[in-house]
Design an enzyme around this catalytic site. Structure first.
Site, PDB file in Angstrom:
ATOM      1  N   ARG A   1       8.971   0.538  -3.314  1.00 16.27           N
ATOM      2  CA  ARG A   1       9.736   1.417  -4.207  1.00 16.27           C
ATOM      3  C   ARG A   1      10.105   0.772  -5.538  1.00 16.27           C
ATOM      4  O   ARG A   1      10.001   1.432  -6.583  1.00 16.27           O
ATOM      5  CB  ARG A   1      10.982   1.928  -3.483  1.00 16.27           C
ATOM      6  CG  ARG A   1      10.669   2.959  -2.405  1.00 16.27           C
ATOM      7  CD  ARG A   1      11.928   3.405  -1.668  1.00 16.27           C
ATOM      8  NE  ARG A   1      11.632   4.439  -0.680  1.00 16.27           N
ATOM      9  CZ  ARG A   1      11.219   4.206   0.553  1.00 16.27           C
ATOM     10  NH1 ARG A   1      11.048   2.953   0.950  1.00 16.27           N
ATOM     11  NH2 ARG A   1      10.970   5.193   1.385  1.00 16.27           N
TER      12      ARG A   1
ATOM     13  N   TYR B   1      -0.882   5.413  13.832  1.00 11.50           N
ATOM     14  CA  TYR B   1      -2.244   5.826  13.484  1.00 11.50           C
ATOM     15  C   TYR B   1      -3.200   5.449  14.620  1.00 11.50           C
ATOM     16  O   TYR B   1      -2.766   4.998  15.686  1.00 11.50           O
ATOM     17  CB  TYR B   1      -2.652   5.225  12.144  1.00 11.50           C
ATOM     18  CG  TYR B   1      -1.794   5.711  10.988  1.00 11.50           C
ATOM     19  CD1 TYR B   1      -1.586   7.061  10.773  1.00 11.50           C
ATOM     20  CD2 TYR B   1      -1.164   4.808  10.120  1.00 11.50           C
ATOM     21  CE1 TYR B   1      -0.795   7.523   9.728  1.00 11.50           C
ATOM     22  CE2 TYR B   1      -0.369   5.252   9.074  1.00 11.50           C
ATOM     23  CZ  TYR B   1      -0.187   6.611   8.882  1.00 11.50           C
ATOM     24  OH  TYR B   1       0.612   7.060   7.856  1.00 11.50           O
TER      25      TYR B   1
ATOM     26  N   PRO C   1       0.853  -1.194   0.000  1.00 11.10           N
ATOM     27  CA  PRO C   1       0.000   0.000   0.000  1.00 11.10           C
ATOM     28  C   PRO C   1       0.887   1.242   0.000  1.00 11.10           C
ATOM     29  O   PRO C   1       1.769   1.379   0.847  1.00 11.10           O
ATOM     30  CB  PRO C   1      -0.774  -0.114   1.316  1.00 11.10           C
ATOM     31  CG  PRO C   1      -0.592  -1.520   1.778  1.00 11.10           C
ATOM     32  CD  PRO C   1       0.711  -1.983   1.231  1.00 11.10           C
TER      33      PRO C   1
END
Length: 783
Positions: A719, A577, A419
């Site tokens: 990446r 988070y 993600p």
């Protein structure tokens, strides 16, 4: 110069030899506390690469050492009554006494002054006596000099968890041998290798708890050696085990390995009217666990490096600065590998559920320095046999291309597109950019593409450009993406649900990661009212009613994700988070049932998970992303991660997506190749749950090594997929024609090409329209 080496081990002797050869005008003295033929080690091991370094530094000495070596290529692993043998490893063994004698003779030949039975109590006094311009502190593991100037050197000494004893035997092993034996209290392992015509080193190692359970801490040497002979008798063929440290009483010859790291390697002291540098070298500066055989290698290469620096003719200050800077980095690389290797042997029980084929592969790659393709270079026939075994007896294929099944879902290979936030949504609605981004990578050969973290509420987005799944427009847009992936490729697609918590209401990535919006901020929620940083706003602590409402919002998003047709659902409980803010003690300071103990801190994330599992189709997998290490004092640790994973497994989680960090701005991760994989390895093999490894996995070789060793079941790669959407296909084609045959490039690519081109065309049209609009309104509003 007047050079004084305190300590006549490999580092001090070799540096003395090289410097005297470099300039006969140097007066070089080595002070050694023992007699010439005293030593308490057995054999030492050097790799072929280290031998090449010695040849380049001093061919004459390298020739003498090479002639005395016992060379072997094979490693043999004995485990549960079976053995695995592979070749091409290229090691050399030599008796420590023989190595020292060669170095001593060479030193005398070139004019180095060797002073034996000189037990230096005061290095400054010795330096003054010999008029030293340079003191080399090569006085070994228990360095007095390092201790005396600890305030400068700042040593960090970590005593490891296993006890080991260094023995010898006249059993001649024709391979580097690892033997594992289980007792009623746990596992023992032996490291054995031949180092001269009739003698082998035989190291016995076991965790301290197992050592004590057998009463070895209370035994005298003869009794303990007899115990080891009985335990490993099948490998000794009637030969005895021998100690050359009979002067030690009780269990003193069983030691815990001390890992030594020094922050600084050079101390300066005013002696006899001049500033004299005192430089650490060899074990005085650093240690590397014997399981990778690099202690002597590091000592000799320290000596080579410092001598080479002096050969440049630079001022001594610059020479020492360059030496410390370069060698500290090289040593750190070895020590990182040694740490991985040490932890593998400390936790053998973690891997004993494996069959010997995978157990041996895991052992060979334990340091993460030896990779899958490196093993192919060493012994292609053995590796091909292992690949065939891993594929269930079918034709050998790279491990990353083997299928993987969870619940009712089968992934065609082990590669997942991570993600990745694209910041391209409008009011939470994914745009064509995300379709092209995910669609291109679905066509690129990966088994599954994951949508970026998607919020169940408007306030749960990280930035205004992040995706959401709380209304019909968002659901319709995601459905279109899912249908494209399913209709144009054989890839699966997963949804990751998460709430930003204290890290929300920030700018898009290229405007400043985790930096608050300059205007239009929305209120934040978290476990406790703690801001992520001084510049971030302080969130409100979630109330019980808000927790219930949030859980319902998550469940509604999960229903929508199922309706969209997503194949996989992941709950984001990492990176600071909202749900992660409950788990970490750094961010959770609650005093109710959702704070305090780890079980309490996990209570709310588990409630959310249960609500999602209840509405998510039973035949589709669910995973949880966790931060396995906060990399900050007082945060979650790898030990905590084990318990977190167990709790989610008990709740019905199918896989743990193992990440780390980003919980606090104070985090200081130790980065490196595949640096988070050891966390995945531990969770998978201790908890018994499938895992996904992520973090600095940039090559197919990395992925193959991880999957083949059982360190993870899937590899999430980010990446490389940004640089090359078809990374998986290209990696497969580069691996071998056989590997390429196991991809479905023609089906994936050609069937979806026209549709993809149309989508790209639409994207270009949209970008052109946006550009025209921007130009038309440039005078009205900048940006």
């Amino acid at each position: 110069m007047n050079i004084l080496c305190i300590g006549g081990g490999p580092a001090g002797l070799y540096f003395a030899l090289l410097m005297k050869q470099q300039s006969p005008a140097h007066h070089v003295t080595v002070l050694e506390r023992n007699r010439p033929f005293d030593t308490f080690g057995w054999g030492v091991v050097l790799s072929d690469q280290t031998l090449a370094n010695l040849q380049a530094a001093d061919a004459a000495t390298a020739g003498l050492i090479g002639d005395a070596f016992n060379h072997w290529d094979d490693i043999e692993v004995f485990f549960k009554g079976k053995s695995v043998r592979s070749g091409g490893h290229g090691f050399c063994g030599i008796g420590r006494k023989r190595l020292l004698n060669i170095l001593q003779d060479r030193c005398l030949q070139v004019g180095v002054e060797l002073v034996f039975e000189a037990d230096v109590q005061d290095d400054q006094e010795a330096a003054a006596k010999y008029g030293a311009d340079l003191v080399v502190a090569s006085d070994g593991l228990n360095s007095r000099i390092r201790t005396r100037y600890a305030a400068t050197y700042q040593p960090d000494i970590d005593l490891r968890q296993c006890r080991f004893v260094w023995l010898g035997t006249h059993k001649k092993f024709d391979a580097f041998t690892f033997a594992f034996e289980q007792t009623e209290h746990g596992w023992f392992q032996a490291h054995a290798y031949q180092f001269d015509a009739d003698t082998s080193t035989f190291i016995v190692e076991t965790p301290e708890a197992v050592w004590k359970a057998h009463g070895l801490d209370q035994m005298e040497q003869p009794e303990a050696i007899a115990f080891c002979e009985r335990l490993f008798g099948k490998y000794l063929d009637g030969n005895a085990l021998i100690s050359n440290a009979t002067h030690l009483r009780g269990s003193a010859n069983w030691i815990r390995f001390p890992r030594v790291i020094c922050n600084t390697w050079v101390h300066r002291e005013s002696i006899a009217g001049k500033q004299v540098p005192i430089v650490l070298m060899g074990d005085a500066a650093h240690t590397a666990h014997f399981s990778i055989g690099s202690g002597t290698k590091l000592a000799l290469e320290d000596a080579i490096d410092l001598a080479n620096e002096f050969a440049t003719g630079l001022p001594i200050g610059e020479v020492l600065t360059h030496y410390e800077a370069r060698r500290s980095v090289e040593v750190l690389k070895i020590q990182n590998a040694a740490r991985n290797s040490t932890e593998w042997f400390e936790n053998v029980t973690r891997y004993t559920g494996m069959q010997i084929e995978q157990f041996a592969y895991s052992l060979l790659t334990r340091s993460q320095r030896i990779s899958h393709e490196n093993l192919r270079l060493r012994d292609a026939q053995w590796l091909e046999g292992y690949e065939s075994w891993l594929a269930g007896g079918k034709a050998a294929v790279p491990p990353m291309l083997t299928p993987f099944t969870l619940r009712g879902l089968t992934l065609k290979n082990r590669i997942v597109v991570s993600p990745m936030a694209t910041y391209s949504a409008v009011d939470g609605v994914p745009q064509d950019f995300l379709l092209v981004h995910l669609g291109a990578r679905a066509l690129g050969g990966a088994a599954m593409v994951m949508v970026e973290m998607t919020s169940p509420t408007p306030e749960g987005r990280i930035t205004p450009g992040c995706t959401g799944l709380w209304n019909d427009d968002q659901q319709a847009a995601f459905t279109r993406i899912v249908q494209f992936v399913h209709g144009s490729s054989s890839a699966k697609i997963g949804m990751q649900l998460g709430h930003s918590g204290p890290k929300g209401s920030t700018r898009v990535g290229w405007e400043g990661t985790d930096e608050p919006l300059e205007a239009g901020n929305w209120p934040l929620l978290a476990a406790s009212p703690l801001a992520y940083g001084k510049q971030n706003q302080t969130p409100s602590a979630l109330s019980r009613a808000e927790m219930d409402a949030m859980t319902a919002a998550f469940a509604d998003s999960a229903r929508r994700a199922a309706a969209c047709g997503f194949d996989w659902l992941e709950l984001h409980c990492a990176h600071g988070y909202l749900l992660a803010s409950f788990i970490s003690p750094i961010t959770n300071q609650r005093s109710d049932d959702y704070g305090g103990s780890l079980a309490n801190r996990c209570r709310y994330p588990l409630e959310v998970f249960a609500a999602l599992r209840a509405v998510w189709p039973a035949d589709r997998p669910m995973s949880v992303r966790i931060s396995a290490h906060d990399w900050a004092p007082g945060g979650t640790t790898p030990d905590d991660a084990i318990e977190i994973a167990r709790l989610f497994k008990a709740a019905g989680c199918d896989l743990i997506d193992v990440s780390s960090g980003q919980t606090t701005r104070a985090a200081k991760p130790v980065y490196g190749r595949m640096y988070q994989t050891p966390f995945s390895d531990r969770i998978r093999n201790e908890v018994g749950i499938a895992t996904m490894a992520v973090g600095a996995i940039s090559e197919a070789d990395h992925a193959n090594s991880i999957i083949a060793a059982g360190r993870a079941d899937l590899c999430a790669i980010a990446r490389p997929h940004l640089a090359d959407p078809a990374w998986t296909l290209h990696a497969a084609a580069q691996l071998s024609p056989v590997a390429a045959a196991h991809t479905d490039w023609p089906v994936q690519y050609w069937s979806g090409r026209d549709q993809m081109l149309r989508e790209i065309g639409k994207q270009k049209q949209m970008q052109a329209a946006l550009e025209a609009t921007r130009k038309a309104t440039a005078g009205e509003e900048e940006g």
